[in-house]
Design a protein around this motif. Structure first.
Motif, mmCIF file in Angstrom:
data_model
loop_
_atom_site.group_PDB
_atom_site.id
_atom_site.type_symbol
_atom_site.label_atom_id
_atom_site.label_comp_id
_atom_site.label_asym_id
_atom_site.label_seq_id
_atom_site.Cartn_x
_atom_site.Cartn_y
_atom_site.Cartn_z
ATOM 1 N N UNK A 11 0.908 -1.153 0.032
ATOM 2 C CA UNK A 11 0.124 0.100 -0.113
ATOM 3 C C UNK A 11 0.889 1.085 0.142
ATOM 4 N N UNK A 12 0.754 1.925 -0.961
ATOM 5 C CA UNK A 12 1.537 3.227 -1.146
ATOM 6 C C UNK A 12 0.791 4.565 -1.072
ATOM 7 N N UNK A 13 1.255 5.457 -0.350
ATOM 8 C CA UNK A 13 0.975 6.737 -0.086
ATOM 9 C C UNK A 13 1.724 7.749 -0.723
ATOM 10 N N UNK A 14 1.029 8.644 -1.663
ATOM 11 C CA UNK A 14 1.699 9.717 -2.407
ATOM 12 C C UNK A 14 1.416 11.090 -1.687
ATOM 13 N N UNK A 86 0.168 13.722 8.798
ATOM 14 C CA UNK A 86 -0.612 12.602 8.118
ATOM 15 C C UNK A 86 0.066 11.512 7.662
ATOM 16 N N UNK A 87 1.309 11.606 7.270
ATOM 17 C CA UNK A 87 2.310 10.368 7.044
ATOM 18 C C UNK A 87 2.329 9.624 8.296
ATOM 19 N N UNK A 88 2.503 10.266 9.450
ATOM 20 C CA UNK A 88 2.855 9.277 10.465
ATOM 21 C C UNK A 88 1.491 8.557 11.005
ATOM 22 N N UNK A 89 0.268 9.291 10.929
ATOM 23 C CA UNK A 89 -1.113 8.713 11.176
ATOM 24 C C UNK A 89 -1.299 7.495 10.243
ATOM 25 N N UNK A 90 -0.959 7.700 9.066
ATOM 26 C CA UNK A 90 -1.103 6.788 8.016
ATOM 27 C C UNK A 90 -0.380 5.416 8.312
ATOM 28 N N UNK A 95 -2.432 2.099 7.145
ATOM 29 C CA UNK A 95 -3.005 2.442 5.854
ATOM 30 C C UNK A 95 -1.865 2.481 4.868
ATOM 31 N N UNK A 96 -0.738 2.708 5.015
ATOM 32 C CA UNK A 96 0.171 2.586 4.138
ATOM 33 C C UNK A 96 1.771 1.934 4.599
ATOM 34 N N UNK A 97 2.408 1.193 3.675
ATOM 35 C CA UNK A 97 3.402 0.621 3.971
ATOM 36 C C UNK A 97 4.645 1.285 3.161
ATOM 37 N N UNK A 98 4.607 1.760 2.274
ATOM 38 C CA UNK A 98 5.337 2.797 1.742
ATOM 39 C C UNK A 98 4.937 4.243 1.322
ATOM 40 N N UNK A 99 5.802 5.046 1.557
ATOM 41 C CA UNK A 99 5.528 6.460 1.455
ATOM 42 C C UNK A 99 6.592 7.054 0.355
ATOM 43 N N UNK A 100 5.589 7.756 -0.694
ATOM 44 C CA UNK A 100 6.335 8.392 -1.826
ATOM 45 C C UNK A 100 6.036 9.890 -1.536
ATOM 46 N N UNK A 101 7.114 10.627 -1.019
ATOM 47 C CA UNK A 101 7.112 12.177 -0.689
ATOM 48 C C UNK A 101 7.526 12.723 -2.158
ATOM 49 N N UNK A 102 6.804 13.728 -2.473
ATOM 50 C CA UNK A 102 7.227 14.532 -3.501
ATOM 51 C C UNK A 102 7.544 15.783 -2.967
ATOM 52 N N UNK A 103 8.825 15.974 -2.858
ATOM 53 C CA UNK A 103 9.277 17.329 -2.425
ATOM 54 C C UNK A 103 10.794 17.171 -2.695
ATOM 55 N N UNK A 113 13.309 9.576 8.360
ATOM 56 C CA UNK A 113 14.046 8.958 9.173
ATOM 57 C C UNK A 113 13.073 8.162 10.210
ATOM 58 N N UNK A 114 12.317 8.954 10.661
ATOM 59 C CA UNK A 114 11.240 8.526 11.545
ATOM 60 C C UNK A 114 10.202 7.307 10.707
ATOM 61 N N UNK A 115 9.918 7.468 9.738
ATOM 62 C CA UNK A 115 9.032 6.548 9.085
ATOM 63 C C UNK A 115 9.719 5.251 9.035
ATOM 64 N N UNK A 116 11.210 5.155 8.438
ATOM 65 C CA UNK A 116 12.027 4.107 8.181
ATOM 66 C C UNK A 116 12.252 3.322 9.598
ATOM 67 N N UNK A 117 12.431 4.188 10.562
ATOM 68 C CA UNK A 117 12.668 3.504 11.940
ATOM 69 C C UNK A 117 11.509 2.605 12.364
#
Length: 222
Positions: A11-14, A86-90, A95-103, A113-117
């Motif tokens: 599940x991917x969050x963009x 929102x990323x931390x909440x997801x 709701x998501x296992x992988x995060x694609x941040x467009x920035x 770093x926190x998401x990967x930890x």
């Protein structure tokens, strides 16, 4: 960097930092994200000046949820905080296992770093201005470059009447988007190959209305 290939139906969050990048980056980011799994969250963050004109058209057309953030004080960017929360909440809600941040904003390095930890995978799609601090905080970084509009659409060559007996037959060219999809998926494999089914699934993720029969192909999934 760890490879994000082979994650199946992850599940991917963009999540797009609209205050920091061009609307032209978003379609490229969706193509990148779709190779990793099913895109379940599409959100664009910005203030009322940003989320207008070109950004409004882009977010509506690509089915993103616009997340409008007002500035409570001058020079204070509340959009970044909203995206991070929102990323931390997801992640915590599974709701998501992988995060694609467009920035291209290095302020998001700590979020990466926190998401990967916490066990999530993170990829960044950014412009050439993206600092190393953000690039190295992700599992994979994908740099976006301004591309020429020539050759972006499918190239279909019609048969032309022969002008001479020695004229070479017209070569039917593969649609450009198929070539791009194969190149993208094969780039993450050890042998440089990708199955037809994987290509079909990827194309379906990037374009829900995609049908191989439109191009004279009976099916990608057989």
């Amino acid at each position: 960097m760890a490879s994000l290939q082979g994650l199946g139906e992850t599940r991917v969050a963009v999540l797009v930092d609209c205050d920091n990048v061009s609307p032209e980056v978003v379609e490229h980011a969706l193509k990148i994200a779709a190779q990793f799994g099913r895109i379940v969250l599409r959100r664009g963050y910005g203030n009322h000046f940003t989320l207008a004109n070109k950004w409004q058209e882009t977010l509506v057309r690509l089915a993103f949820t616009p997340c409008l953030q007002y500035q409570y004080a001058a020079k204070k960017n509340t959009s970044d905080i909203a995206l991070a929360l929102d990323a931390q909440e997801a992640l915590f809600d599974h709701r998501a296992d992988l995060f694609c941040l467009v920035t291209s904003d290095s302020d998001f390095a700590y979020l990466c770093r926190k998401l990967r930890e916490r066990g999530a995978s993170v990829c960044i799609v950014g412009e050439s201005k993206t600092p190393d601090a953000l690039r190295n905080a992700s599992d994979q970084f994908f740099e976006w470059h301004q591309e020429s509009s020539v050759g972006e659409e499918a190239s279909q060559v019609a048969s032309l009447p022969a002008q001479a007996t020695d004229q070479k037959p017209v070569v039917k060219r593969r649609p450009r988007f198929v070539i791009d999809a194969v190149s993208l998926l094969a780039g993450g494999t050890t042998d440089g190959r990708v199955s037809l089914g994987a290509v079909g699934s990827y194309l379906k993720r990037t374009d829900p209305g995609f049908s191989p029969t439109r191009y004279g192909i009976q099916g990608f999934w057989k």
